[in-house]
Scaffold this motif. Structure first.
Motif, PDB file in Angstrom:
ATOM      1  N   GLY A  60     -38.167-100.442 -21.625  1.00 28.29           N
ATOM      2  CA  GLY A  60     -39.159 -99.322 -21.366  1.00 28.29           C
ATOM      3  C   GLY A  60     -40.161 -98.735 -20.766  1.00 28.29           C
ATOM      4  N   ALA A  61     -40.591 -99.638 -19.490  1.00 30.85           N
ATOM      5  CA  ALA A  61     -41.387-100.019 -18.460  1.00 30.85           C
ATOM      6  C   ALA A  61     -40.596 -98.653 -17.480  1.00 30.85           C
ATOM      7  N   GLY A  62     -42.572 -97.939 -16.968  1.00 30.16           N
ATOM      8  CA  GLY A  62     -41.638 -96.932 -16.307  1.00 30.16           C
ATOM      9  C   GLY A  62     -42.467 -97.040 -14.730  1.00 30.16           C
ATOM     10  N   ARG A  63     -41.956 -96.168 -14.456  1.00 23.56           N
ATOM     11  CA  ARG A  63     -41.926 -96.146 -12.563  1.00 23.56           C
ATOM     12  C   ARG A  63     -44.413 -97.444 -12.289  1.00 23.56           C
ATOM     13  N   ASP A  64     -44.557 -96.470 -13.192  1.00 21.32           N
ATOM     14  CA  ASP A  64     -45.888 -96.499 -13.430  1.00 21.32           C
ATOM     15  C   ASP A  64     -46.716 -97.813 -14.158  1.00 21.32           C
ATOM     16  N   GLU A  65     -45.659 -98.195 -14.858  1.00 21.58           N
ATOM     17  CA  GLU A  65     -46.510 -99.653 -15.930  1.00 21.58           C
ATOM     18  C   GLU A  65     -45.899-100.153 -14.933  1.00 21.58           C
ATOM     19  N   THR A  66     -46.798-102.161 -15.000  1.00 22.50           N
ATOM     20  CA  THR A  66     -46.055-102.873 -15.418  1.00 22.50           C
ATOM     21  C   THR A  66     -46.697-104.522 -15.980  1.00 22.50           C
ATOM     22  N   PRO A  67     -46.015-104.282 -17.098  1.00 22.50           N
ATOM     23  CA  PRO A  67     -46.165-105.142 -17.951  1.00 22.50           C
ATOM     24  C   PRO A  67     -45.666-106.835 -17.367  1.00 22.50           C
ATOM     25  N   ARG A  68     -46.978-107.831 -18.331  1.00 25.27           N
ATOM     26  CA  ARG A  68     -46.824-108.568 -17.565  1.00 25.27           C
ATOM     27  C   ARG A  68     -47.210-109.774 -19.225  1.00 25.27           C
ATOM     28  N   GLY A  69     -46.348-110.937 -18.913  1.00 28.72           N
ATOM     29  CA  GLY A  69     -46.190-111.690 -20.204  1.00 28.72           C
ATOM     30  C   GLY A  69     -46.309-113.295 -19.989  1.00 28.72           C
ATOM     31  N   ALA A  70     -45.543-113.985 -21.028  1.00 28.18           N
ATOM     32  CA  ALA A  70     -45.350-115.294 -20.983  1.00 28.18           C
ATOM     33  C   ALA A  70     -44.454-116.033 -22.153  1.00 28.18           C
ATOM     34  N   MET A  71     -43.602-116.518 -21.108  1.00 28.40           N
ATOM     35  CA  MET A  71     -42.134-116.999 -22.474  1.00 28.40           C
ATOM     36  C   MET A  71     -42.366-118.342 -22.420  1.00 28.40           C
ATOM     37  N   ALA A  72     -40.874-118.851 -22.568  1.00 26.43           N
ATOM     38  CA  ALA A  72     -41.317-120.437 -22.869  1.00 26.43           C
ATOM     39  C   ALA A  72     -40.186-120.811 -21.511  1.00 26.43           C
ATOM     40  N   ALA A  73     -40.089-121.936 -20.854  1.00 31.56           N
ATOM     41  CA  ALA A  73     -40.095-121.658 -19.627  1.00 31.56           C
ATOM     42  C   ALA A  73     -37.979-123.067 -19.939  1.00 31.56           C
ATOM     43  N   PRO A  74     -37.597-122.267 -19.276  1.00 28.77           N
ATOM     44  CA  PRO A  74     -36.338-123.316 -19.305  1.00 28.77           C
ATOM     45  C   PRO A  74     -36.804-124.887 -19.426  1.00 28.77           C
ATOM     46  N   GLY A  75     -37.195-125.591 -18.567  1.00 27.23           N
ATOM     47  CA  GLY A  75     -37.156-126.986 -18.556  1.00 27.23           C
ATOM     48  C   GLY A  75     -38.637-127.063 -19.120  1.00 27.23           C
ATOM     49  N   GLY A  76     -39.076-126.306 -19.935  1.00 27.92           N
ATOM     50  CA  GLY A  76     -40.383-126.621 -21.336  1.00 27.92           C
ATOM     51  C   GLY A  76     -41.343-126.247 -20.464  1.00 27.92           C
ATOM     52  N   GLY A  77     -42.458-125.786 -21.446  1.00 30.72           N
ATOM     53  CA  GLY A  77     -43.874-125.206 -20.301  1.00 30.72           C
ATOM     54  C   GLY A  77     -43.935-123.364 -19.935  1.00 30.72           C
TER      55      GLY A  77
END
Length: 565
Positions: A465-482
């Motif tokens: 759902g991201a538009g051209r003028d939108e910049t959503p950010r976030g965090a998730m689990a990394a592949p190797g942990g962290g």
């Protein structure tokens, strides 16, 4: 008394016998003549000294009387009036028969021996002035004078049949045929020729007949034209010479002339079109001689115009290009000839394209195409600017790829249909080299590698759902942990770019449950609030001071805010 009666009876009997004999002779002679007419050859035919001459009486240019043979002759001649038919026949056998008539009117009598004519007979024409404007013409054969020639009826019928076939063939021939003597005068013509003469003379034919086509002393065959009713008619003239004369056949060539004119106009149109082309054109025939070229070929190759107009061979043109350094420089002449032979064979067998890098820095594209009847066409195109643009574009692409590879963050770009457009090396190191080609495949890769959670769900939701003028950010689990931060940016053309920040180690992220991004939760060991805040700030997430425990939504502004437990 008895003696007298006997004498009278004898005299009467003798008289009666003589009368019966004369009557029998009169009855038998016609029967013998009829048998001779049917071809009976039981007895030898005797000469007939009573044959009528060909004699005609003229007054003011008209025939007022004629003998039987003369009328038979007139009936077989073509033409309108009797005098025109006779004059045409006389002109073919006598030199200027009208001059003989004028001389007879002046002198009282005139004769003219004829030539060989169209047959074997040598005739004699006699004209005699009888007075009162009456002129007698007599046509005789001196060689057969006083000789009654008897011809076999079957032979005569065969000759007449053959003559009729020949005359019909000549009269129906769709070509002009005429006969000329040594002086060029027309002595005979077929019906088609007579029709054209009548058209020009308003229906009146005069002898000597005019020449429709003046062949003169020109070599035949040749093409000539005549103008009738403001229309130009073309003929291909052919001549066959004989003893003292020649037969000329004029075949209509209007269709051929129109086709040749159309062909010339088409070639001129093509020539004008080729002259405006920026691509050099050279067409070689089956003998590999140059038949057609345009000015662009001279501009591109630098070959002299005189050299090209001399129709050089293909190998002569290629050798001239090599000498002027307008062809690839080979190692030796043998390899050059082999390369040119390959070029010719490939162009003759089908579409062939080569790129020539010239010593002067230019780049030419040489295209060879086969043409009908074994001809070959070569196109020379200067693609130096195109190649320079291609090299520049490739260099810019390579530079862009190097810049992306130098970025520490992992990034990938997807088009509007979800196909992978580009990814840098950091992305490959993070998620592995065997990458799918679609966004759906990459989402499956992220889920399988990093595991599901609120952070992954937020990333998937941002990508959809991201538009051209939108910049959503976030965090998730990394592949190797962290902890791994992500950012989605909308690009032009509905394309999307995903950036993954460098993964934070598990010790820095903490061991307790933390919240990052738009509801992105990662299970981690509890750590000091200052350390956790520093880790999230490094991921681009601003954490409010004194935030309580639990997950909070990330808000877009100068930076994303997340409530930390």
């Amino acid at each position: 008394m008895s003696a007298t009666v006997t004498m009278v009876m004898a005299l009467a009997a003798g008289t009666l016998s003589v009368m019966l004999a004369l009557l029998a002779m009169r009855l038998v002679d016609p029967l013998l003549d009829a048998l001779r007419g049917r071809g009976w050859t039981g007895r030898r035919a005797s000469p007939d000294f009573r044959a009528e001459p060909v004699c005609l009486l003229l007054r003011d240019g008209r025939i007022i009387d004629a003998t039987g043979p003369a009328r038979t002759l007139l009936a077989t001649l073509p033409g309108d009036s009797d005098w025109q038919r006779l004059l045409a026949w006389l002109a073919q056998r006598f030199d200027d028969p009208q001059a003989v008539i004028r001389r007879a009117l002046a002198e009282g009598r005139a004769e003219s021996p004829g030539g060989a004519g169209l047959g074997a007979a040598r005739l004699c024409l006699a004209a005699e002035d009888l007075g009162a404007g009456v002129l007698r013409l007599t046509i005789t054969d001196p060689a057969a004078e006083n000789a009654g020639i008897v011809i076999d009826s079957q032979s005569l019928a065969a000759m007449e049949e053959e003559l009729a076939v020949l005359r019909e063939s000549m009269d129906h021939a769709p070509v002009l045929i005429w006969r000329e003597d040594a002086g060029g005068a027309v002595t005979w013509a077929n019906a088609a020729y007579l029709h054209e003469v009548e058209t020009q003379a308003d229906g009146e034919v005069r002898w000597p007949m005019p020449r429709l086509i003046d062949t003169g002393g020109a070599a035949l065959p040749r093409r000539a034209s005549i103008t009738l009713d403001d229309q130009v008619r073309w003929y291909d003239c052919h001549a066959r010479a004989a003893d003292g004369h020649r037969m000329i056949f004029a075949v209509p060539a209007d269709d051929a002339v129109r086709a040749e004119r159309s062909l010339r106009e088409f070639v001129q149109t093509l020539t004008k079109t080729f002259a405006d082309l920026p691509i050099g054109l050279a067409i070689f025939d089956r003998e590999r001689r140059l038949q057609l070229f345009n000015p662009a070929l001279i501009d591109l190759t630098g070959l002299a115009t005189g050299f090209l107009t001399a129709r050089p061979t293909l190998y002569a043109v290629l050798d001239a290009l090599r000498e002027s350094r307008m062809a690839p420089e080979p190692k030796d002449y043998r390899s050059w000839r082999n390369m040119m032979a390959t070029l010719e064979a490939a162009a003759a067998s089908g579409h062939h394209v080569e790129t020539w890098s010239l010593p002067g820095g230019q780049t030419y594209r040489v295209t060879g195409r086969p043409h009908p009847d074994g001809a070959i066409a070569f196109l020379f195109e200067d693609i130096t600017s195109e190649m320079a643009l291609t090299r520049r574009f490739r260099a810019e692409l390579a530079l862009g790829a190097e810049v992306l590879d130098a970025v520490g963050d992992a990034l990938a770009v997807f088009d509007a249909d979800g196909r992978l457009i580009s990814a840098n090396r950091a992305y490959g190191r993070l998620w592995g080299d065997g990458q799918p080609s679609t966004l759906r495949g990459h989402q499956e890769l992220w889920r399988r590698t990093a595991g599901e959670g609120a952070g992954f769900d937020g990333l998937r939701s941002a990508l959809s759902g991201a538009g051209r003028d939108e910049t959503p950010r976030g965090a998730m689990a990394a592949p190797g942990g962290g902890l791994l931060s992500w950012t989605v940016r909308g690009l032009s053309g509905a394309r999307r770019m995903v950036l993954f920040g460098q993964a934070l180690p598990q010790a820095a992220a903490g061991a307790d449950s933390a919240t990052a991004g738009s509801g992105a939760g990662v299970a981690a060991a509890p750590v000091a609030p200052d350390a956790r805040r520093a880790a999230l700030a490094g991921a681009g997430i601003e954490v409010a001071a004194g935030a309580g425990s639990g997950d909070g939504p990330a808000r877009e502004g100068s930076g994303a805010k997340a409530g930390a437990a």
